[in-house]
Design a protein around this motif. Structure first.
Motif, mmCIF file in Angstrom:
data_model
loop_
_atom_site.group_PDB
_atom_site.id
_atom_site.type_symbol
_atom_site.label_atom_id
_atom_site.label_comp_id
_atom_site.label_asym_id
_atom_site.label_seq_id
_atom_site.Cartn_x
_atom_site.Cartn_y
_atom_site.Cartn_z
ATOM 1 N N CYS A 17 12.006 11.793 6.402
ATOM 2 C CA CYS A 17 12.409 11.940 7.801
ATOM 3 C C CYS A 17 12.958 10.616 8.306
ATOM 4 C CB CYS A 17 11.227 12.366 8.674
ATOM 5 S SG CYS A 17 10.633 14.031 8.338
ATOM 6 N N LEU A 18 14.051 10.701 9.045
ATOM 7 C CA LEU A 18 14.708 9.542 9.632
ATOM 8 C C LEU A 18 14.798 9.769 11.130
ATOM 9 C CD1 LEU A 18 16.190 6.879 8.890
ATOM 10 C CD2 LEU A 18 18.306 8.226 8.753
ATOM 11 N N VAL A 29 15.055 4.806 -0.832
ATOM 12 C CA VAL A 29 15.207 5.140 0.589
ATOM 13 C C VAL A 29 14.510 4.157 1.508
ATOM 14 C CG1 VAL A 29 15.564 7.595 0.143
ATOM 15 C CG2 VAL A 29 13.242 6.760 0.523
ATOM 16 N N ASP A 30 13.677 3.243 0.975
ATOM 17 C CA ASP A 30 13.041 2.175 1.744
ATOM 18 C C ASP A 30 12.374 2.687 3.029
ATOM 19 O OD1 ASP A 30 12.238 -0.435 2.162
ATOM 20 O OD2 ASP A 30 14.128 -1.078 3.054
ATOM 21 N N PRO A 31 11.443 3.657 2.926
ATOM 22 C CA PRO A 31 10.806 4.187 4.134
ATOM 23 C C PRO A 31 9.920 3.139 4.807
ATOM 24 C CG PRO A 31 9.630 4.928 2.191
ATOM 25 C CD PRO A 31 10.857 4.217 1.692
ATOM 26 N N VAL A 74 5.864 -3.806 0.212
ATOM 27 C CA VAL A 74 5.445 -2.412 0.086
ATOM 28 C C VAL A 74 5.132 -1.889 1.492
ATOM 29 C CG1 VAL A 74 3.725 -0.841 -0.896
ATOM 30 C CG2 VAL A 74 4.493 -2.844 -2.204
ATOM 31 N N PRO A 75 5.713 -0.761 1.885
ATOM 32 C CA PRO A 75 5.409 -0.225 3.216
ATOM 33 C C PRO A 75 3.973 0.272 3.276
ATOM 34 C CG PRO A 75 6.662 1.376 1.948
ATOM 35 C CD PRO A 75 6.633 0.117 1.127
ATOM 36 N N PRO A 76 3.436 0.469 4.467
ATOM 37 C CA PRO A 76 2.089 1.047 4.569
ATOM 38 C C PRO A 76 2.016 2.388 3.837
ATOM 39 C CG PRO A 76 2.859 0.274 6.710
ATOM 40 C CD PRO A 76 4.035 0.190 5.784
ATOM 41 N N ILE A 77 0.931 2.601 3.116
ATOM 42 C CA ILE A 77 0.678 3.866 2.422
ATOM 43 C C ILE A 77 -0.588 4.437 3.035
ATOM 44 C CG2 ILE A 77 0.254 5.002 0.213
ATOM 45 C CD1 ILE A 77 1.671 2.634 -1.134
ATOM 46 N N VAL A 78 -0.474 5.573 3.715
ATOM 47 C CA VAL A 78 -1.566 6.056 4.561
ATOM 48 C C VAL A 78 -1.883 7.528 4.279
ATOM 49 C CG1 VAL A 78 -0.959 4.405 6.379
ATOM 50 C CG2 VAL A 78 0.028 6.705 6.420
ATOM 51 N N PRO A 79 -3.093 7.958 4.623
ATOM 52 C CA PRO A 79 -3.452 9.374 4.469
ATOM 53 C C PRO A 79 -2.847 10.210 5.591
ATOM 54 C CG PRO A 79 -5.296 8.156 5.395
ATOM 55 C CD PRO A 79 -4.233 7.135 5.065
#
Length: 310
Positions: free
Chosen positions: A149-150, A252-254, A287-292
């Motif tokens: 999603c963008l 995509v560098d989210p 590294v972007p945040p990786i979340v639940p």
């Protein structure tokens, strides 16, 4: 008043291998005003169509609606040229013109996505990715896939396949490093990421190295109990998952990655995954945040409702 009633809610239908869920969300607040789940008709295509028609009719009756728009999260892949479902975890849908047949029965505005994309859309609106300019929802369940999603809008792509990172290939050097075979995938390709990093992929890795487990939770339990084989397999799985998410970052560098599926419930994963991703990125890349996820397994139907309201 009639116009207000028509636009008050959007329906979202999430079609899974074992259940179908319909939710009706308020157009302004996104609060769920109606929810119903039924078992998925497995071998009866016309029964499947009738079941969805009845779900919508029941929601109409309860909410005094007549033509609420419907978003539908279809499993598998839809060929945009022919309109046929190419693959699905509901066998009766494969090779069928599901979208056209539902349009003929429901006779109202319909929007189509898949369950993975709808999960991402849901988490981008009021979910774990709320407020981020871009997000990727990465599902780690029976398979592996996702949605992108963008600015809060789902990016589906030319074929509607944006987010299908589970069918990228694991590099040969990683398979060789860990002594792994090139595994055939049901999609027709070989060595697909999902055959190694999904929940079922984790179980397959454990069995490849001589372990015995029927689901991913058992592998985690064995590792927690001190089983050296399970710990080795989890280290391999983490390396492969880290590489695959690093490839997503490069593609995509989210601004945030939201995990979904059964493996997203394993809390320790969030502590070790960022370093595993970073190991496969060049210097200076964060590294972007990786979340639940915030909505868990409710995200598919809610995301489908958001499709309807968009």
């Amino acid at each position: 008043m009639a116009e207000a009633a028509r636009t008050a809610v959007g329906y979202g239908i999430d079609i899974g291998g074992t259940k179908i869920e319909l939710v009706a969300c308020d157009a302004k607040t996104l609060d769920v005003r109606h929810r119903r789940r039924i078992a998925t008709p497995q071998g009866d295509y016309h029964g499947f169509l009738a079941a969805l028609e009845q779900l919508v009719a029941d929601a109409d009756a309860e909410l005094a609606q007549t033509d609420a728009a419907v978003g539908i999260a279809l499993p598998g892949v839809r060929d945009r040229r022919s309109g046929l479902q190419l693959s699905a975890n509901v066998p009766a849908l494969t090779g069928r013109a599901v979208a056209a047949d539902l349009q003929a029965r429901l006779r109202r505005p319909l929007r189509f996505g898949n369950d993975l994309q709808c999960f991402a859309l849901s988490e981008a609106h009021g979910g774990a990715a709320e407020g981020y300019p871009s997000m990727f929802g990465a599902i780690l369940g029976t398979g592996a896939g996702g949605g992108y999603c963008l600015d809060g809008r789902l990016v589906a792509g030319f074929n509607g396949l944006a987010g299908e990172w589970g069918h990228w290939s694991v590099p040969a050097h990683l398979l060789q490093r860990h002594g792994l075979p090139v595994i055939e995938c049901a999609c027709g390709l070989r060595g697909c990421v999902e055959r190694y990093v999904s929940g079922s992929g984790l179980v397959a890795l454990y069995r490849h190295f001589g372990g015995d487990a029927s689901e991913a939770g058992a592998v985690f339990a064995q590792a927690d109990a001190g089983d050296a084989r399970a710990r080795q397999v989890l280290a391999i799985h983490l390396d492969l998952l880290g590489h695959s998410l690093a490839a997503l970052v490069l593609a995509v560098d989210p601004h945030v990655i939201v995990l979904g599926g059964g493996l997203s419930q394993h809390a320790p994963l969030y502590d070790v995954l960022p370093a595993a991703v970073s190991a496969h990125l060049f210097a200076g890349v964060q590294v972007p945040p990786i979340v639940p996820p915030r909505f868990g397994d409710a995200g598919g139907a809610r995301g489908a409702a958001l499709l309807a309201l968009s």
